[in-house]
Design a protein around this motif. Structure first.
Motif, PDB file in Angstrom:
ATOM      1  N   GLN C 114       0.832  -1.204   0.000  1.00 24.06           N
ATOM      2  CA  GLN C 114       0.000   0.000   0.000  1.00 24.06           C
ATOM      3  C   GLN C 114       0.866   1.254   0.000  1.00 24.06           C
ATOM      4  OE1 GLN C 114      -3.034   0.087   3.070  1.00 24.06           O
ATOM      5  NE2 GLN C 114      -3.029   2.322   3.059  1.00 24.06           N
ATOM      6  N   LYS C 115       1.947   1.184   0.750  1.00 25.90           N
ATOM      7  CA  LYS C 115       2.804   2.369   0.862  1.00 25.90           C
ATOM      8  C   LYS C 115       3.469   2.655  -0.478  1.00 25.90           C
ATOM      9  CE  LYS C 115       6.220   4.480   3.915  1.00 25.90           C
ATOM     10  NZ  LYS C 115       7.644   4.144   3.936  1.00 25.90           N
ATOM     11  N   TYR C 116       4.061   1.636  -1.098  1.00 21.86           N
ATOM     12  CA  TYR C 116       4.775   1.973  -2.336  1.00 21.86           C
ATOM     13  C   TYR C 116       3.822   2.238  -3.492  1.00 21.86           C
ATOM     14  CZ  TYR C 116       4.998  -2.985  -4.077  1.00 21.86           C
ATOM     15  OH  TYR C 116       4.732  -4.239  -4.520  1.00 21.86           O
ATOM     16  N   VAL C 117       2.678   1.606  -3.470  1.00 18.95           N
ATOM     17  CA  VAL C 117       1.697   1.904  -4.520  1.00 18.95           C
ATOM     18  C   VAL C 117       1.292   3.383  -4.427  1.00 18.95           C
ATOM     19  CG1 VAL C 117      -0.694   1.502  -5.237  1.00 18.95           C
ATOM     20  CG2 VAL C 117       0.834  -0.440  -4.854  1.00 18.95           C
ATOM     21  N   ASN C 118       1.126   3.855  -3.201  1.00 15.91           N
ATOM     22  CA  ASN C 118       0.752   5.254  -3.040  1.00 15.91           C
ATOM     23  C   ASN C 118       1.901   6.202  -3.365  1.00 15.91           C
ATOM     24  OD1 ASN C 118      -2.133   5.833  -1.999  1.00 15.91           O
ATOM     25  ND2 ASN C 118      -1.529   3.855  -1.150  1.00 15.91           N
ATOM     26  N   GLU C 119       3.107   5.750  -3.099  1.00 10.17           N
ATOM     27  CA  GLU C 119       4.252   6.585  -3.487  1.00 10.17           C
ATOM     28  C   GLU C 119       4.344   6.676  -5.009  1.00 10.17           C
ATOM     29  OE1 GLU C 119       6.903   5.883   0.561  1.00 10.17           O
ATOM     30  OE2 GLU C 119       6.900   4.385  -1.019  1.00 10.17           O
ATOM     31  N   ILE C 120       4.009   5.577  -5.664  1.00 12.55           N
ATOM     32  CA  ILE C 120       4.002   5.595  -7.138  1.00 12.55           C
ATOM     33  C   ILE C 120       2.905   6.536  -7.632  1.00 12.55           C
ATOM     34  CG2 ILE C 120       3.550   4.182  -9.188  1.00 12.55           C
ATOM     35  CD1 ILE C 120       4.927   1.849  -7.595  1.00 12.55           C
ATOM     36  N   LYS C 121       1.766   6.473  -6.975  1.00 16.37           N
ATOM     37  CA  LYS C 121       0.665   7.364  -7.348  1.00 16.37           C
ATOM     38  C   LYS C 121       1.124   8.823  -7.302  1.00 16.37           C
ATOM     39  CE  LYS C 121      -2.313   8.720  -4.299  1.00 16.37           C
ATOM     40  NZ  LYS C 121      -3.246   8.583  -3.175  1.00 16.37           N
ATOM     41  N   ASP C 122       1.934   9.121  -6.268  1.00 14.27           N
ATOM     42  CA  ASP C 122       2.408  10.494  -6.097  1.00 14.27           C
ATOM     43  C   ASP C 122       3.655  10.792  -6.930  1.00 14.27           C
ATOM     44  OD1 ASP C 122       0.370  10.883  -4.331  1.00 14.27           O
ATOM     45  OD2 ASP C 122       1.581  10.422  -2.558  1.00 14.27           O
ATOM     46  N   GLY C 123       4.094   9.800  -7.724  1.00 12.75           N
ATOM     47  CA  GLY C 123       5.270  10.025  -8.559  1.00 12.75           C
ATOM     48  C   GLY C 123       6.589   9.940  -7.791  1.00 12.75           C
ATOM     49  N   LYS C 124       6.519   9.459  -6.560  1.00  8.47           N
ATOM     50  CA  LYS C 124       7.758   9.351  -5.760  1.00  8.47           C
ATOM     51  C   LYS C 124       8.348   7.960  -5.938  1.00  8.47           C
ATOM     52  CE  LYS C 124       5.892  12.430  -2.209  1.00  8.47           C
ATOM     53  NZ  LYS C 124       5.142  12.360  -0.959  1.00  8.47           N
ATOM     54  N   TYR C 125       8.990   7.759  -7.073  1.00 11.89           N
ATOM     55  CA  TYR C 125       9.449   6.401  -7.411  1.00 11.89           C
ATOM     56  C   TYR C 125      10.617   5.947  -6.551  1.00 11.89           C
ATOM     57  CZ  TYR C 125       6.509   7.832 -11.249  1.00 11.89           C
ATOM     58  OH  TYR C 125       5.457   8.311 -11.964  1.00 11.89           O
ATOM     59  N   TYR C 126      11.496   6.878  -6.248  1.00  8.02           N
ATOM     60  CA  TYR C 126      12.637   6.484  -5.424  1.00  8.02           C
ATOM     61  C   TYR C 126      12.147   6.053  -4.041  1.00  8.02           C
ATOM     62  CZ  TYR C 126      17.284   6.346  -3.395  1.00  8.02           C
ATOM     63  OH  TYR C 126      18.427   5.899  -2.794  1.00  8.02           O
ATOM     64  N   ASP C 127      11.193   6.828  -3.503  1.00  9.91           N
ATOM     65  CA  ASP C 127      10.632   6.460  -2.196  1.00  9.91           C
ATOM     66  C   ASP C 127       9.966   5.088  -2.259  1.00  9.91           C
ATOM     67  OD1 ASP C 127      11.443   8.919  -1.467  1.00  9.91           O
ATOM     68  OD2 ASP C 127       9.442   9.825  -1.284  1.00  9.91           O
ATOM     69  N   ALA C 128       9.293   4.846  -3.387  1.00 10.25           N
ATOM     70  CA  ALA C 128       8.611   3.565  -3.535  1.00 10.25           C
ATOM     71  C   ALA C 128       9.625   2.428  -3.520  1.00 10.25           C
ATOM     72  CB  ALA C 128       7.822   3.547  -4.841  1.00 10.25           C
ATOM     73  N   VAL C 129      10.722   2.644  -4.241  1.00 12.54           N
ATOM     74  CA  VAL C 129      11.756   1.609  -4.287  1.00 12.54           C
ATOM     75  C   VAL C 129      12.380   1.433  -2.896  1.00 12.54           C
ATOM     76  CG1 VAL C 129      14.025   1.057  -5.244  1.00 12.54           C
ATOM     77  CG2 VAL C 129      12.181   1.886  -6.739  1.00 12.54           C
ATOM     78  N   ALA C 130      12.587   2.543  -2.224  1.00 11.88           N
ATOM     79  CA  ALA C 130      13.148   2.456  -0.873  1.00 11.88           C
ATOM     80  C   ALA C 130      12.215   1.669   0.044  1.00 11.88           C
ATOM     81  CB  ALA C 130      13.372   3.856  -0.314  1.00 11.88           C
ATOM     82  N   THR C 131      10.919   1.874  -0.136  1.00  9.15           N
ATOM     83  CA  THR C 131       9.934   1.137   0.675  1.00  9.15           C
ATOM     84  C   THR C 131      10.073  -0.365   0.441  1.00  9.15           C
ATOM     85  OG1 THR C 131       8.386   2.974   0.585  1.00  9.15           O
ATOM     86  CG2 THR C 131       7.444   0.811   1.055  1.00  9.15           C
ATOM     87  N   ILE C 132      10.294  -0.738  -0.811  1.00  5.37           N
ATOM     88  CA  ILE C 132      10.445  -2.161  -1.104  1.00  5.37           C
ATOM     89  C   ILE C 132      11.773  -2.683  -0.545  1.00  5.37           C
ATOM     90  CG2 ILE C 132      10.530  -3.897  -2.936  1.00  5.37           C
ATOM     91  CD1 ILE C 132       9.031  -1.681  -4.678  1.00  5.37           C
ATOM     92  N   TYR C 133      12.839  -1.896  -0.733  1.00  3.78           N
ATOM     93  CA  TYR C 133      14.142  -2.324  -0.207  1.00  3.78           C
ATOM     94  C   TYR C 133      14.128  -2.445   1.308  1.00  3.78           C
ATOM     95  CZ  TYR C 133      17.157  -2.539  -4.323  1.00  3.78           C
ATOM     96  OH  TYR C 133      17.756  -2.925  -5.484  1.00  3.78           O
ATOM     97  N   ASP C 134      13.240  -1.716   1.962  1.00  2.00           N
ATOM     98  CA  ASP C 134      13.122  -1.892   3.413  1.00  2.00           C
ATOM     99  C   ASP C 134      12.855  -3.347   3.746  1.00  2.00           C
ATOM    100  OD1 ASP C 134      13.569   0.644   4.229  1.00  2.00           O
ATOM    101  OD2 ASP C 134      11.453   1.235   4.381  1.00  2.00           O
ATOM    102  N   VAL C 135      12.216  -4.029   2.833  1.00  2.60           N
ATOM    103  CA  VAL C 135      11.868  -5.422   3.076  1.00  2.60           C
ATOM    104  C   VAL C 135      12.818  -6.373   2.340  1.00  2.60           C
ATOM    105  CG1 VAL C 135      10.012  -7.124   2.957  1.00  2.60           C
ATOM    106  CG2 VAL C 135       9.478  -4.723   3.401  1.00  2.60           C
ATOM    107  N   PHE C 136      13.005  -6.145   1.071  1.00  2.00           N
ATOM    108  CA  PHE C 136      13.904  -7.048   0.323  1.00  2.00           C
ATOM    109  C   PHE C 136      14.476  -6.357  -0.914  1.00  2.00           C
ATOM    110  CE2 PHE C 136       9.920  -7.570  -1.882  1.00  2.00           C
ATOM    111  CZ  PHE C 136      10.269  -7.813  -3.209  1.00  2.00           C
ATOM    112  N   PRO C 137      15.611  -6.832  -1.418  1.00  2.00           N
ATOM    113  CA  PRO C 137      16.203  -6.246  -2.617  1.00  2.00           C
ATOM    114  C   PRO C 137      15.573  -6.868  -3.871  1.00  2.00           C
ATOM    115  CG  PRO C 137      17.656  -7.916  -1.737  1.00  2.00           C
ATOM    116  CD  PRO C 137      16.453  -7.899  -0.841  1.00  2.00           C
ATOM    117  N   LEU C 138      16.025  -6.557  -5.027  1.00  2.00           N
ATOM    118  CA  LEU C 138      15.588  -7.149  -6.298  1.00  2.00           C
ATOM    119  C   LEU C 138      14.153  -6.797  -6.709  1.00  2.00           C
ATOM    120  CD1 LEU C 138      16.828 -10.748  -5.423  1.00  2.00           C
ATOM    121  CD2 LEU C 138      18.088  -9.139  -6.872  1.00  2.00           C
ATOM    122  N   PRO C 139      13.686  -5.570  -6.477  1.00  2.00           N
ATOM    123  CA  PRO C 139      12.284  -5.272  -6.801  1.00  2.00           C
ATOM    124  C   PRO C 139      11.949  -5.403  -8.285  1.00  2.00           C
ATOM    125  CG  PRO C 139      13.474  -3.257  -6.252  1.00  2.00           C
ATOM    126  CD  PRO C 139      14.367  -4.399  -5.880  1.00  2.00           C
TER     127      PRO C 139
END
Lengths: 585, 165, 675
Positions: C114-139
């Protein structure tokens, strides 16, 4: 001759008002003996209501019981003809009369003896002498010391030392202090406070004035349950009379002590029996308890030092001052001095108000005074202390009535509710009843009480419906301990008591509900079936006629049968059967 | 909120009460009690008026009105059945009486029959323990009830109301 | 006069009249509370701040209790912990909400979709990727290959279709990979500890990153020429271009992970040696052995394990396939094999599967795309013999099946129809009915009967004290990549605890979840899922070109905007959930009913959700005591108590300052600003 009709709420409910009206009519038509028709409060013999006392010209009391409207004519006739033997069939039996003679009445000293609407009758029994005594010769500390000597403890439930509270309130450094009476009697099975107010309101007024003087309060407030309209009416009258006689107002008995008194009606919330909740309610707010400390003695009504006691406590005070603290302390036990009023109800032969010295046993109250179990059935348990108390089983009938000993049983003295149960009362249902009560009365402020009592109730609901599970009892115990420990006020902290005592003394009965889906008392509707004992049924057909679902069929003069599929377990048949032929299993 | 209807109440009826209590702080409960005596329940516009006149915020007036069991936000039936929930009544079978009332009238605690004749309200101990189980209808006490006698009482009252209208 | 007392053995000095809560907080002892604020009068409702003082029979509410000189206060006694825990359990038993959206809860790795989908909605792609990396690499890689349990759980399905969560993940990751500002992993301060990871697949790489984040030195040993494991050697290029994988592995390498390839255990290096040399070892060697079908003719030329076939492609080979190819099995490997065979020029490709399409474990989209690419599905058939000429496969005998009664797992098991068989002519047979681990060389580690490594489910420890295991090689065997990643995250957590000398055990986070019904979403406006652009099937099968072009930015943002935002807006600030996990609650033991609770729109400015309200009273008390307003208050009593505003007919302005303080003080997500 004086004809006195017992007109407490219970007497009126039983029809005393109709008797009174009829007598009024008859005596207004003809009254050759110049008899006076008047009223008194409840003398505590509820099982005999309506009661008419006749004082003959020699001043001797003749008591007549279960008087109906139609009996008014006979009474009128007997009085007019000065022949009370005409009323012998209505006269109280010696056995019933022993209900009163075995008691020691301090708090109830005037109840049923004087007209509660007449200050003169109160004064005639020594009323307001104690007030005069303190205002003319005792310091505030003297009064508190006298109360201390008496060992009087709060009669409302917690049993806290009255002198201690008064001393703390007196010590509080504030010009403005309040003395409050808790007349929000909430235990659903106790009605002694109502009886005192209805029967002897001036005793309360005088007791409160003594307390107000002792702590230095110039304003006294009585918080009465709104469900007690008659008590409010009589109290309003008493305050008016006392003000007219200057027992209330400025410079009472010429002293520097001034005090006003007013009534506030509650609006239906058991939790307002908790002193801080009561204060919130007095201030016109939701009755939600405050955190203690600060205690009301430091910061109470309008955040001023306040002292709160209940009706029975204050009612004892004038007697103690008049007779000395030692006289009061001479009654009772080391731990618990004086007398206590109990409301004896339930499956008891002689139910009503009983005042006894502390230290008597439950057996003495239930069997000697109360006459034992109705229908001579087997005694099962007695509930003490209402929603904050517990059920004491038959094996503990010889328990002495004092704060400490009762506390050890898991029940409490409480305000004096004493509900007797026989083997047809389901103890799980009883615990459920009280939890239902506390859950409904929880103010909702603290988590443990708001949700904890609800969860306990849900488990008990399950159990009485036969949906209990293994481990429910343990979970209940867990929850009980947590709620006792975590709840904010007395209501929540004591709410688990009925459950805990049921588990302690009637665990097998609870287990029968859970493991065998059986209600040994035959009360839990979901767990019982009705049938007819063929040996006892004489085929009178009464049950069949009263059955709302036509579940009972049969031929006259031969045993009837119940179709369990149609039976709604309403209990009509069991109630109407004169031959105990309806079996519930 | 279970309180809303669009009835317009006569607010002059409460004026005297409001004037009387204006100078006494902490009188909200007493005012609401009077208001309920006058109107039979606490209509929403009356609550609002009381809030305005006393200066107690409407949220707090509502808080008090919903805290105490005495207060009603809805009109009650012609006959208010107050069924005692005391311990003695429980022990003597008030559960069966409640069931009988529900069976007879089709209403549960707090509800009013569709014809507006009866309202059932479970109340705290009425203190007539020796007459238990007990109910009180419009000030009249009915004691030592059985499911059957309860139904008889209700039927008689319904009949009486029918004759009157 | 200051008061001296101790709390949990720590000496505390309290000012005269100061409470235990206030003085203890100052001394650094945390006492939970939900209803206390230093700006409002003490209330005492929540009861979670209770402490025990020696010699005091009752528990004390720390928010109001004043300590006395010499008090010995404890916050860690059994009685205190039980009272607090029960309070939280009671609160949670009447608390309904979604701490996190179902997407996150159903993601094995717990990615905050939900967090990264919303970051994508807002155009914050780096934040979205960071959100995923918080959990695991290789998004970017996982976004392409994951069978996305998140999407299966997505409630948008109740409106029309679930959010395209996986592709959004790939979109954001691609965007950042292509940018100048590439994602950089933040590593922890050097702990001085060294961890060896055996196997550089999704599990090994994930664990490596996590352990670097904890500050440990990490070396990965892998027998293949390059890292990536099954992502590289099991997944065809058209689904996951290896350039993407390379770029993501480079990010991991940059984080200081030492990568040693072409190292075969037992040959190039001894397991014992590693165990001795490193402080901890994680075995994440996967499951690379194709399960044989045990039918006659399996050894014929042209018969090969599906995974071995794919592995050849991974090594850059282009194996020759005949005109007719049969792939046995119904999983994703079978789909990868059949579609690869199509791309290698096979004219007729069969998928032989003994159940029906409904029972196929492969992702729906894979099956659909295989069908589009001309793959012929032979359902309800089971190979009973492979035959050939001159040692080379020429055909298969298939037993016809029908579905019988459902088995324990609920799947209907296939039953042979006596005498019904069918022969097909084939040049190649690829067996893709499963993969198992091969633990040769992992000396001294106890194995299960299946041949996987036996490890504890909560600690990931093996029988050797410093050896842990994760991924396809552990107990239950092969699963999907994101499940291997889940284990790697947990194992890394446990390894870190082990290295720091703490209790090793992994603890699942408690979340409040709720059930929903389709009716709840009836009023939602429909906005269909964005269609992923890509080449036509005819174009696709000509090469190993990617089957998708990826979302355009416009599409991605539109797709992301469909999110229903199921998870609680206040999760990160919610005291209740923080404490719930602190005290290891089990609210289910109380069960029971919950309050009836409409969502309150308070005069268009505030939304109050009584489902989440703990009745701490802070909102109305702050309104009254801090702001001098009385916009909201308590309504009803007991269990039915709720927070209520006054009636709609009153002008909000008279009573509400729209200051938002009621929202700020709410300890849970019950209040929400709408301005």
């Amino acid at each position: 001759m004086k004809i006195v009709i017992g007109e407490g709420s219970c007497g009126l409910a039983a029809g005393a008002g109709k008797v009174h009206s009829r007598l009024d009519v008859l005596f207004s038509e003809s009254n050759p003996a110049n008899a006076e028709v008047t009223i008194t409060g409840c003398n505590g013999m509820c099982f005999l209501e309506p009661i008419v006392d006749i004082y003959d010209d020699g001043g001797e009391l003749h008591r007549f019981v279960h008087i109906k409207e139609k009996d008014a004519e006979v009474i009128h006739d007997a009085v007019c003809s000065n022949d009370l033997s005409k009323l012998d069939s209505l006269r109280i039996s010696d056995e019933d009369a022993s209900f009163l003679s075995q008691q020691t009445r301090i708090a109830l000293r005037n109840c049923g003896n004087i007209n509660p609407m007449s200050i003169d009758e109160y004064i005639a029994t020594g009323g307001y002498v104690a007030l005069e005594k303190i205002l003319k010769g005792m310091s505030q500390d003297d009064v508190i010391d006298e109360i201390d000597k008496s060992g009087l403890k709060g009669r409302g439930g917690a049993g806290f030392s009255t002198a201690f509270k008064w001393r703390a309130a007196k010590a509080a450094d504030d010009a403005e202090k309040y003395l409050i009476c808790n007349a929000d009697e909430g235990d659903p099975g106790a009605f002694m406070d109502r009886a005192i107010i209805e029967g002897d309101p001036h005793a309360l007024v005088e007791g409160m004035l003594i307390g107000a003087y002792a702590i230095g309060a110039s304003e006294a407030i009585i918080y009465v349950r709104a469900e007690y309209p008659l008590a409010i009416k009589r109290l309003e009258n008493a305050i008016k009379e006392a003000t007219e006689r200057e027992y209330l107002g400025k410079n009472i008995f010429g002293s520097n002590f001034s005090c006003s008194m007013r009534i506030k009606a509650g609006a239906g919330a058991f939790v307002c029996g908790e002193e801080t909740a009561l204060i919130e309610s007095l201030e016109g707010k939701r009755g939600m308890p405050r955190l203690k400390p600060p205690f009301p003695a430091q910061s109470g009504f309008w955040f001023k030092p306040s002292n709160i006691n209940n009706v029975e406590t204050y009612a004892n005070v004038p007697w103690i001052i008049a007779n000395g603290g030692n006289a009061f302390a001479a009654m009772g036990t080391d731990d618990s001095k004086g007398t206590k009023v109990f409301a004896l109800t339930g499956k008891i032969k002689r139910g009503g108000l009983v005042e006894i010295p502390m230290g008597k046993t439950l057996r003495e109250v239930i069997y000697d005074i109360g006459g034992g179990i109705r229908g001579d059935k087997e005694f099962k348990a007695v509930q003490l202390g209402g929603p904050s108390g517990g059920c004491v089983p038959a094996s503990l009938l010889d328990t002495k009535i004092d704060y400490k000993t009762l506390g050890q049983t898991g029940a409490i003295m409480g305000s004096g509710g004493m509900v007797v149960m026989d083997k047809t009362t389901c103890m799980v249902g009883m615990a459920r009843f009280f939890l239902d009560f506390t859950a409904k009365e929880s103010c909702g402020k603290c988590v443990h009480c708001r949700i904890g009592t609800k969860r306990m109730l849900e488990v008990l609901d399950r159990i009485v419906k036969g949906e209990g599970k293994d481990g429910d009892i343990e979970m209940l115990e867990d929850l009980c301990i947590a709620v006792k420990d975590g709840a904010l006020c007395g209501l929540g902290q004591t709410a688990p008591n009925p459950v805990l005592t049921t588990i302690r003394y009637f665990r097998e009965e609870m287990e029968a509900h859970i493991a065998e889906k059986r209600c040994p008392a035959g009360e839990c509707v979901d767990l019982i079936t009705y049938s007819i004992d063929k040996d006892k049924c004489i085929g009178c057909s009464l049950c069949a006629r009263k059955c709302p679902t036509e579940a009972i069929t049969g031929e006259i003069k031969s045993p009837f049968e119940i179709d369990v599929d149609k039976c709604t377990k309403c209990g009509n048949c069991r109630t109407v059967c004169k031959y105990e032929a309806i079996l519930v299993k | 909120m279970d309180c809303c209807n669009n009835k317009v109440s006569d607010l002059t009826l409460i004026k005297e009460t409001l004037d009387h209590y204006k100078s006494i702080p902490g009188s909200l409960i007493a005012i609401l009690q009077k208001a309920q005596d006058i109107y039979g329940y606490l209509p929403i516009d009356v609550i609002y008026h009381i809030a305005e006149e006393t200066g107690v915020a409407p949220a707090n007036v509502m808080g008090v009105a919903t805290f105490y069991t005495q207060f009603r936000l809805k009109p009650v039936g012609k006959y208010l059945i107050m069924l005692c929930q005391g311990t003695a009544c429980h022990v003597n079978g008030s559960g069966l009486i409640e069931q009988a009332i529900t069976d007879e009238l089709g209403i549960e605690d707090g509800e009013t029959t569709e014809d507006g004749l009866f309202t059932l309200k479970n109340v705290a101990c009425l203190g007539c323990c020796s007459l238990s189980p007990v109910m009180m209808i419009n000030g009249e006490t009915y004691g030592s009830l059985t499911p059957d006698s309860t139904k008889t009482v209700l039927r008689q009252l319904a009949e009486k109301a029918g004759e009157a209208s | 006069m200051a008061i001296k007392y101790t709390i949990d053995g720590i000496e505390v000095i309290a000012e005269q009249g100061e409470t235990i809560l206030s003085s203890a907080t100052r001394a650094g002892v945390e006492i939970p509370t939900l209803c206390f604020s230093d700006k409002t009068a003490i209330y005492g409702a929540c009861g979670v701040c209770v402490v025990e003082a020696e010699g005091v029979p009752k528990l004390l509410r720390a928010c109001s209790a004043i300590p006395q000189d010499g008090y010995v206060v404890r916050t860690d006694t059994e009685r205190v912990l039980r009272a607090r825990k029960t309070a939280f359990e009671l609160l949670l038993s009447d608390h309904t909400g979604d701490c996190r959206g179902p997407c996150k809860l159903k993601c094995p790795a717990g990615t905050d979709c939900q967090k990264y989908v919303n970051e994508i909605k807002d155009g914050k792609y780096y934040d979205a990727v960071a959100t995923i990396y918080d959990v695991f690499p290789l998004p970017a890689s996982i976004g392409r290959v994951c069978p996305h349990p998140c999407e299966d759980a997505c409630r948008r399905e109740l409106v029309e279709e679930p959010i395209s969560i996986a592709f959004l993940k790939a979109f954001a990751a691609d965007k950042v990979l292509a940018s100048d500002n590439k994602y950089k992993i933040t590593t922890g301060a050097d702990s001085g500890k060294r961890v060896a990871i055996i196997g550089g697949g999704p599990a090994g790489l994930t664990a490596a990153v996590k352990l670097r984040e904890y500050g440990h030195a990490v070396t990965i040993f892998d027998q293949q020429p390059k890292m990536g494991g099954m992502l590289r050697y099991g997944i065809p290029q058209y689904r996951l271009p290896k350039e993407i994988l390379d770029a993501e592995i480079a990010i991991i390498e940059e984080a200081g992970v030492v990568m040693k390839n072409n190292v075969k255990l037992g040959k190039d290096i001894q397991f014992n040696e590693i165990v001795k040399t490193y402080d901890a070892v994680l075995v994440a060697i996967g499951a690379w052995t194709s399960v044989p079908m045990s039918v006659p003719g399996e050894d014929l030329d042209g018969v090969l394990g599906g995974i071995y076939f794919l592995e050849k492609l991974g090594h850059g080979e282009r194996p020759v396939v005949g005109e007719k190819v049969a792939v046995c099995g119904g999983g994703n490997t079978a789909m990868d094999a059949c579609r690869t065979a199509v791309r290698l020029g096979a004219k007729e490709v069969y998928v032989v599967y003994r159940r029906t399409r409904n029972e196929m474990p492969a992702a729906d989209i894979e099956i659909e795309e295989a069908e589009e690419e001309g793959v012929i599905f032979k359902f309800l058939t089971n190979p009973i013999e492979i035959y050939g000429e001159n040692g080379k496969v020429t055909g298969m005998k298939l037993q016809k099946m029908e579905l019988g009664e459902p088995d324990e797992s609920g799947r209907r098991s296939p039953v042979a129809i006596p005498g019904a068989t069918e022969d097909i002519k084939v040049d190649n047979v690829f067996m893709a009915i499963g993969q198992v681990a091969n633990c040769e060389g992992v000396e001294g580690v106890e194995l299960t009967r299946k041949g996987t490594i036996l490890c504890d489910e909560m600690t990931f420890r093996t029988n050797i004290p410093n050896v842990f295991a994760a991924g396809d090689v552990t107990n239950w065997g092969a699963g999907i990549a994101i499940e291997a990643i889940e284990e790697a995250i947990k194992a890394a957590f446990c390894i870190n605890n082990f290295l720091e000398g703490d209790e090793v055990r992994y603890k699942a986070t408690y979340f409040v979840e709720r059930e929903v019904t389709p009716e709840e979403f009836e009023d939602r406006e429909k906005q269909h899922r964005e269609k992923m652009p890509g080449p036509t099937p005819e174009e696709r099968i000509k090469s190993f070109m990617p089957v998708y072009d990826g979302f355009t930015e416009e599409q991605a943002r539109a797709e992301a905007s469909r999110c229903l935002e199921c998870g609680c807006h206040d999760y990160y600030d919610c005291k209740l959930i923080k404490y719930a996990n602190w005290f290891d609650v089990e609210p289910a033991r109380f069960g029971g009913s919950k309050r009836e609770r409409p969502l309150l729109e308070i005069a268009d400015v505030i939304e109050h959700n009584a489902d989440k309200c703990v009745l701490c009273g802070l909102c109305y008390r702050t309104c009254e005591q801090v702001e001098g307003k009385t916009f909201i208050g308590l309504y009803n009593r007991g269990f039915e108590t709720v927070i209520n505003p006054m009636f709609p007919r009153i002008e909000a302005a008279a009573y509400c300052a729209t200051c938002g303080k009621c929202v700020d003080v709410c300890p849970t997500g019950a209040m929400r600003k709408k301005f």
